[in-house]
Design a protein around this motif. Structure first.
Motif, PDB file in Angstrom:
ATOM      1  N   LEU A 176     -14.874  61.100-110.631  1.00 10.48           N
ATOM      2  CA  LEU A 176     -14.221  59.935-110.013  1.00 10.48           C
ATOM      3  C   LEU A 176     -15.101  59.347-108.903  1.00 10.48           C
ATOM      4  O   LEU A 176     -15.350  58.134-108.862  1.00 10.48           O
ATOM      5  CB  LEU A 176     -12.883  60.389-109.437  1.00 10.48           C
ATOM      6  N   GLY A 232     -11.734  61.671-114.961  1.00  8.66           N
ATOM      7  CA  GLY A 232     -12.137  61.356-113.584  1.00  8.66           C
ATOM      8  C   GLY A 232     -13.079  60.164-113.562  1.00  8.66           C
ATOM      9  O   GLY A 232     -12.958  59.266-112.716  1.00  8.66           O
ATOM     10  N   PHE A 257     -13.166  66.706-112.190  1.00 10.27           N
ATOM     11  CA  PHE A 257     -12.392  65.465-112.162  1.00 10.27           C
ATOM     12  C   PHE A 257     -12.750  64.627-110.928  1.00 10.27           C
ATOM     13  O   PHE A 257     -13.073  63.439-111.043  1.00 10.27           O
ATOM     14  CB  PHE A 257     -10.897  65.815-112.150  1.00 10.27           C
ATOM     15  N   LEU A 258     -12.731  65.276-109.756  1.00  9.89           N
ATOM     16  CA  LEU A 258     -12.953  64.526-108.508  1.00  9.89           C
ATOM     17  C   LEU A 258     -14.382  64.008-108.400  1.00  9.89           C
ATOM     18  O   LEU A 258     -14.620  62.892-107.928  1.00  9.89           O
ATOM     19  CB  LEU A 258     -12.623  65.417-107.306  1.00  9.89           C
ATOM     20  N   THR A 282      -4.749  67.415-108.457  1.00 10.60           N
ATOM     21  CA  THR A 282      -5.640  68.482-108.946  1.00 10.60           C
ATOM     22  C   THR A 282      -5.173  69.866-108.481  1.00 10.60           C
ATOM     23  O   THR A 282      -5.813  70.855-108.786  1.00 10.60           O
ATOM     24  CB  THR A 282      -7.082  68.258-108.447  1.00 10.60           C
TER      25      THR A 282
END
Lengths: 145, 502
Positions: B63, B22, B59-60, B48
């Motif tokens: 990011l 991410g 992950f998000l 996801t």
């Protein structure tokens, strides 16, 4: 005549919203009425009225101002947008009715050649490589198209 | 405390792997001019779905945080902000890089970003739970007024063109009208189309508005071939500058967190105010703009503090702070989680896992920057038009993956055009996003409140609801007054705009 066209061009968005607001009011007139008054038409009615009112105000307020948007699109940009949209929808249809990887490959070839204006060899190389990557992503993330 | 330990036990190999992935994705999105954090999150959310919620959010969040920071890389190296939030980093970052101190400038940006992010994460951890506990006592009246308060902020966030901001907000309210109405189950504006019964899904709409329209907008922007050949070294040479500006760091982080928590303000405004704080606090204000370290520290610290600040209302109240958190909010719901106070009650481990992800993501940003900033800087040499092809492909796959429905792909495409049209004509997408998320909630709560009691005065006479009403009223009156007086021009007026800088 040109003044009218210029006016319509400049105010295309608020004019469209006035039309949309009017259509909403027309469509909801037959919606079921409930005793409390808070039926399915309650919120759309408020929103449509606001839409028409604010868009009308916008046209008057912005009368003498120039549209200051993020970009001023030129002819080349508009052609690219059109090509992208056709490829987007066309390749989605191919993905749906033929095969996802064929759709992905054709999209990459079409886009890179038409929008990015790369040479054929480079276009094909990137497209094959890109299709492979997309295939892997679909497998890893278990997306079935 | 137990939930914290439980959340810590969920940190395993895949968790770290996706957090790092991410962060890398965020670097790419942030470092490339023309791509934004919102666009990145919108594109990657659909990928996801198959992950567990804690991995998906690792992950998000990785990011989101790294994209906000990475915007400073092109700002320093090629005088072009990677994301709008990095606009002020240009003023002193680029002159410093021109002197041959690119490493020092990027190091300052990185350290200040990490400080701002971690500082606001601590505030988030301390505050969100308390706010959520308080919000448990909310009835439909309070929720409706809260939504209205959020929408009233649209007016203040569209200070440069209030009417257009309001129109954008109303357009956002139109979108949730389509489909089965929540209270009566009545089909509205479906025209016999079965696909429309479920309404427009938020995510394809956001993908269209932010990712596809961004690609379209990019066609009209000036295309140039970037060339970044400067070797970057000495990332930590700015540590002394950081210590010398410790009060600026704290002030900027506090300001950024506060602005992030206000719905609709965003990282760009925070960066501008951060720069202003730096200038006012500088011993040599006349030298600002010539490569002063505080000119990088202030805006970078403030814009990264916004990331966690914006998560406070999202997690605690279910109200997004900015478009990115609006998408994250949708993502929470896709994973079967209910944002707001119930999230703290029903899924405390997920909340703690999000906290841990935030802290770890900044640690990863620091480590990753140290190792690979030279490689990331080379990204600037990649041709944007080729990347756009992949962005559009991800938009197709992402929109489809939500419900395995091709209809959503066409919805995304249609909203791409709407987003482009709006941006071209000067309508901001921020208010639309806010009202898109708040619209259906407000309608539900309004109906529920009026069904519980037909006494509409309860919206004003209930204490919390009443306070919110007064606040909403005050915001609207003050904003309109400022607008009429012409004093509400955005605070960045004295700074050059992005287009001017380009």
């Amino acid at each position: 005549m040109s003044k009218i066209i210029k006016f319509l061009k400049k105010n295309s968005f608020p004019i469209s919203l006035i039309v949309l607001g009017s259509l909403i009011l027309f469509w909801i007139k037959d919606y079921r009425k409930v005793p409390s008054g808070i039926g399915p038409d309650f919120f759309p009615r408020i929103i449509a009225t606001l839409l028409i009112g604010l868009s009308t105000i916008c046209i008057f307020v912005e009368w003498k101002k120039d549209n200051v948007g993020e970009v001023v699109p030129d002819k080349e940009a508009l052609i690219k947008i059109l090509i992208s949209a056709i490829l987007f929808v066309g390749c989605t249809l191919i993905m749906r009715y033929v095969h996802v990887l064929i759709g992905v490959f054709l999209f990459l070839v079409g886009y890179i050649k038409a929008v990015s204006e790369e040479k054929w060899a480079r276009t094909l190389l990137i497209s094959v490589f890109g299709t492979g990557i997309i295939y892997l992503i679909l497998i890893i993330l278990r997306v079935r198209m | 405390m137990n939930t914290f330990l439980l959340a810590l036990t969920s940190i395993d190999g895949p968790y770290i792997l996706f957090l790092v992935l991410g962060t890398i994705a965020g670097y790419v999105v942030g470092a490339l001019p023309g791509f934004s954090a919102t666009m990145g999150v919108a594109i990657f959310v659909p990928f996801t779905y198959s992950m567990t919620p804690n991995i998906a959010f690792a992950f998000l969040i990785g990011l989101y945080c790294s994209a906000v920071f990475a915007g400073s890389i092109p700002a320093v190296l090629i005088r072009t902000p990677g994301t709008p939030a990095a606009i002020c980093t240009i003023y002193d970052g680029y002159p410093m890089a021109k002197r041959g101190e690119a490493g020092r400038a990027l190091g300052l940006a990185c350290l200040a970003s990490v400080f701002g992010g971690l500082f606001s994460a601590i505030i988030l951890i301390a505050m969100a739970g308390l706010i959520a506990k308080f919000a448990l006592s909310f009835g439909p009246w309070e929720y409706f007024m809260l939504g209205l308060l959020g929408l009233s902020l649209i007016i203040s966030m569209s200070a440069d063109n209030m009417i257009k901001g309001l129109i954008s907000g109303i357009v956002g309210l139109c979108i949730p009208l389509v489909g089965l109405e929540s209270m009566n189950g009545y089909a509205r504006f479906t025209f016999g189309n079965v696909q429309l019964l479920a309404g427009f899904q938020e995510l394809p709409v956001m993908i269209g508005l932010f990712a596809i329209s961004e690609v379209f907008i990019g066609y009209s922007s000036e295309h140039r071939k970037y060339a970044q050949n400067q070797k970057i070294s000495g990332l930590f040479s700015g540590l002394k500058d950081m210590l010398n500006n410790k009060w600026l760091l704290i002030k900027s982080a506090l300001m950024g967190t506060y602005l992030g928590a206000l719905p609709g303000v965003g990282a760009t405004t925070a960066a501008i105010i951060g720069y202003d704080l730096a200038r006012k606090g500088s011993k040599e204000p006349e030298k600002m703009g010539t490569g002063q370290p505080e000119g990088i520290i202030g805006p970078e610290c403030a814009n990264n503090a916004v990331t966690c600040g914006a998560l406070i209302p999202m997690l605690a109240l279910g109200i997004p702070g900015d478009p990115v958190t609006a998408i994250l909010l949708g993502s929470l719901m896709i994973h079967g989680l209910q944002p707001g106070p119930l999230l703290f009650q029903n899924s405390p481990v997920i909340v703690k896992s999000i906290y841990i992800s935030l802290i770890l993501s900044y640690v990863v940003i620091l480590l990753f920057s140290t190792i690979s900033i030279n490689v990331m800087a080379k990204l600037l040499n990649v041709k944007t038009s080729i990347l756009n092809a992949f962005v559009l492909l991800f938009c197709i796959i992402g929109s489809y993956a939500l419900r395995n429905s091709y209809f959503d792909v066409y919805v995304a495409c249609a909203f791409g055009f709407i987003g482009y049209w709006m941006r071209k004509d000067g309508y901001s997408l921020g208010p639309l996003t806010l009202s898109l998320v708040l619209g259906s909630m407000m309608e539900q709560k309004l109906s529920a409140a009026l069904r519980t009691s037909s006494n509409a005065l309860l919206f004003i006479t209930r204490p919390i609801s009443g306070v919110m009403f007064v606040l909403t009223f005050a915001i609207i009156v003050v904003s309109i007054y400022k607008y009429i007086k012409g004093g509400s021009k955005s605070s960045n007026e004295e700074y050059p705009s992005t287009s001017q800088l380009l």
